[in-house]
Motif scaffolding. Sequence first.
Motif, mmCIF file in Angstrom:
data_model
loop_
_atom_site.group_PDB
_atom_site.id
_atom_site.type_symbol
_atom_site.label_atom_id
_atom_site.label_comp_id
_atom_site.label_asym_id
_atom_site.label_seq_id
_atom_site.Cartn_x
_atom_site.Cartn_y
_atom_site.Cartn_z
ATOM 1 N N MET A 57 0.841 -1.189 0.000
ATOM 2 C CA MET A 57 0.000 0.000 0.000
ATOM 3 C C MET A 57 0.873 1.234 0.000
ATOM 4 N N TYR A 58 0.439 2.263 -0.695
ATOM 5 C CA TYR A 58 1.176 3.513 -0.684
ATOM 6 C C TYR A 58 0.457 4.543 0.171
ATOM 7 N N ALA A 59 1.216 5.484 0.633
ATOM 8 C CA ALA A 59 0.667 6.674 1.291
ATOM 9 C C ALA A 59 1.540 7.821 0.830
ATOM 10 N N ILE A 60 0.932 8.810 0.195
ATOM 11 C CA ILE A 60 1.654 9.969 -0.300
ATOM 12 C C ILE A 60 1.363 11.131 0.628
ATOM 13 N N SER A 61 2.410 11.687 1.221
ATOM 14 C CA SER A 61 2.252 12.834 2.110
ATOM 15 C C SER A 61 1.801 14.043 1.299
ATOM 16 N N LEU A 62 0.846 14.775 1.851
ATOM 17 C CA LEU A 62 0.351 15.988 1.204
ATOM 18 C C LEU A 62 0.797 17.242 1.944
ATOM 19 N N GLY A 63 1.756 17.109 2.879
ATOM 20 C CA GLY A 63 2.245 18.279 3.594
ATOM 21 C C GLY A 63 2.587 17.965 5.030
ATOM 22 N N ASP A 64 2.890 19.006 5.756
ATOM 23 C CA ASP A 64 3.339 18.875 7.144
ATOM 24 C C ASP A 64 2.199 18.724 8.147
ATOM 25 N N ASP A 65 0.954 18.728 7.674
ATOM 26 C CA ASP A 65 -0.184 18.668 8.594
ATOM 27 C C ASP A 65 -0.708 17.253 8.816
ATOM 28 N N ALA A 93 -9.267 -2.469 -14.522
ATOM 29 C CA ALA A 93 -9.559 -2.337 -15.952
ATOM 30 C C ALA A 93 -8.935 -1.072 -16.552
ATOM 31 N N ASP A 94 -8.297 -0.260 -15.716
ATOM 32 C CA ASP A 94 -7.668 0.995 -16.143
ATOM 33 C C ASP A 94 -8.686 1.993 -16.685
ATOM 34 N N THR A 95 -9.854 2.053 -16.021
ATOM 35 C CA THR A 95 -10.904 2.974 -16.457
ATOM 36 C C THR A 95 -11.318 3.979 -15.378
ATOM 37 N N GLY A 96 -10.732 3.896 -14.179
ATOM 38 C CA GLY A 96 -11.057 4.816 -13.095
ATOM 39 C C GLY A 96 -10.378 4.348 -11.822
ATOM 40 N N SER A 97 -10.445 5.162 -10.779
ATOM 41 C CA SER A 97 -9.893 4.768 -9.479
ATOM 42 C C SER A 97 -10.325 5.753 -8.409
ATOM 43 N N MET A 98 -10.286 5.303 -7.161
ATOM 44 C CA MET A 98 -10.705 6.118 -6.019
ATOM 45 C C MET A 98 -9.599 6.120 -4.969
ATOM 46 N N HIS A 99 -9.325 7.300 -4.419
ATOM 47 C CA HIS A 99 -8.237 7.485 -3.463
ATOM 48 C C HIS A 99 -8.745 8.294 -2.274
ATOM 49 N N GLU A 124 -4.308 13.214 9.762
ATOM 50 C CA GLU A 124 -3.903 12.697 11.078
ATOM 51 C C GLU A 124 -4.515 11.315 11.334
ATOM 52 N N GLY A 125 -4.466 10.449 10.316
ATOM 53 C CA GLY A 125 -4.929 9.073 10.452
ATOM 54 C C GLY A 125 -6.419 8.848 10.295
ATOM 55 N N LYS A 126 -7.191 9.898 10.014
ATOM 56 C CA LYS A 126 -8.650 9.773 9.898
ATOM 57 C C LYS A 126 -9.075 10.073 8.462
ATOM 58 N N LEU A 127 -9.864 9.176 7.868
ATOM 59 C CA LEU A 127 -10.388 9.392 6.522
ATOM 60 C C LEU A 127 -11.351 10.577 6.541
ATOM 61 N N VAL A 128 -11.086 11.588 5.695
ATOM 62 C CA VAL A 128 -11.906 12.799 5.691
ATOM 63 C C VAL A 128 -12.450 13.169 4.307
ATOM 64 N N GLY A 129 -12.050 12.413 3.270
ATOM 65 C CA GLY A 129 -12.525 12.733 1.926
ATOM 66 C C GLY A 129 -11.800 11.906 0.894
ATOM 67 N N GLY A 130 -11.895 12.349 -0.341
ATOM 68 C CA GLY A 130 -11.217 11.616 -1.389
ATOM 69 C C GLY A 130 -11.218 12.327 -2.720
ATOM 70 N N VAL A 131 -10.412 11.782 -3.614
ATOM 71 C CA VAL A 131 -10.335 12.235 -5.005
ATOM 72 C C VAL A 131 -10.410 10.994 -5.878
ATOM 73 N N LEU A 132 -10.847 11.175 -7.107
ATOM 74 C CA LEU A 132 -11.018 10.012 -7.953
ATOM 75 C C LEU A 132 -10.926 10.356 -9.428
ATOM 76 N N LEU A 141 -2.570 10.880 0.998
ATOM 77 C CA LEU A 141 -3.384 10.320 -0.065
ATOM 78 C C LEU A 141 -3.064 8.824 -0.141
ATOM 79 N N ARG A 142 -4.107 7.989 -0.065
ATOM 80 C CA ARG A 142 -3.935 6.537 -0.107
ATOM 81 C C ARG A 142 -5.037 5.931 -0.963
ATOM 82 N N PRO A 143 -4.813 4.727 -1.480
ATOM 83 C CA PRO A 143 -5.888 4.071 -2.240
ATOM 84 C C PRO A 143 -7.041 3.706 -1.311
ATOM 85 N N LEU A 144 -8.239 3.731 -1.863
ATOM 86 C CA LEU A 144 -9.400 3.217 -1.139
ATOM 87 C C LEU A 144 -9.719 1.845 -1.705
ATOM 88 N N GLU A 145 -9.793 0.874 -0.829
ATOM 89 C CA GLU A 145 -9.999 -0.526 -1.206
ATOM 90 C C GLU A 145 -11.282 -1.054 -0.552
#
Length: 191
Positions: A1-9, A64-70, A75-83, A13-17
């Motif tokens: 699994m990856y986790a991409i830091s989005l800053g110092d706060d 299928a390489d047609t979409g994805s959700m992240h 601070e360890g709590k899921l608060v939203g997403g991009v896709l 960003l991580r995959p949603l499975e």
Amino acid sequence: MYAISLGDDGAELRPLEPWHAEEVLAHLDRGREFIGQFISLGTKETDVDSTRAMLQRYADMRAADTGSMHGLWLEGKLVGGVLFLNFHAEQGNCEVGCWLEPAATGRGLVTRAMRVLIDFAVEQRGMHRIEWVAASGNQASLNVARRLGMTRDGVRREAHPYGGVRHDLEVWSVLAPEWRAVRARAAHNDH
């Protein structure tokens, strides 16, 4: 699994499975009314099974390489997403989208995450056109499109029947050469 830091706060960003179903459901329950003002995410995902099914659809789209959700974690709590709502590698076109619960707004999380997504689409996958579609009343979403350097292509009048109202949809986009210019200006301003 990856986790991409989005800053110092502590934003990541991580995959949603599919195995995130309980966490996603709890997140949707916290923000369902806010999230559902302009988009249908969370209207059908009302229990663990329906949430897992939605996450599985996006996992299948990624395969299928047609979409994805992240997911966006703060601070360890899921608060939203991009896709990627749709992803057409052969055409070089994709559409991106986002959502956020109210407690996480005003921090630039979506803008930061979307920069990662668009960079990936343009630089790694060779996308030429990245599209953003939002209801005209969704100023927060339209502001993100502006901050990303997108251009307003036009309005699809009353194209989105949702919540008993026909909403105008604004179509925004950025082309790969424009994105590279936006990123180069941002890098230059950082120095």
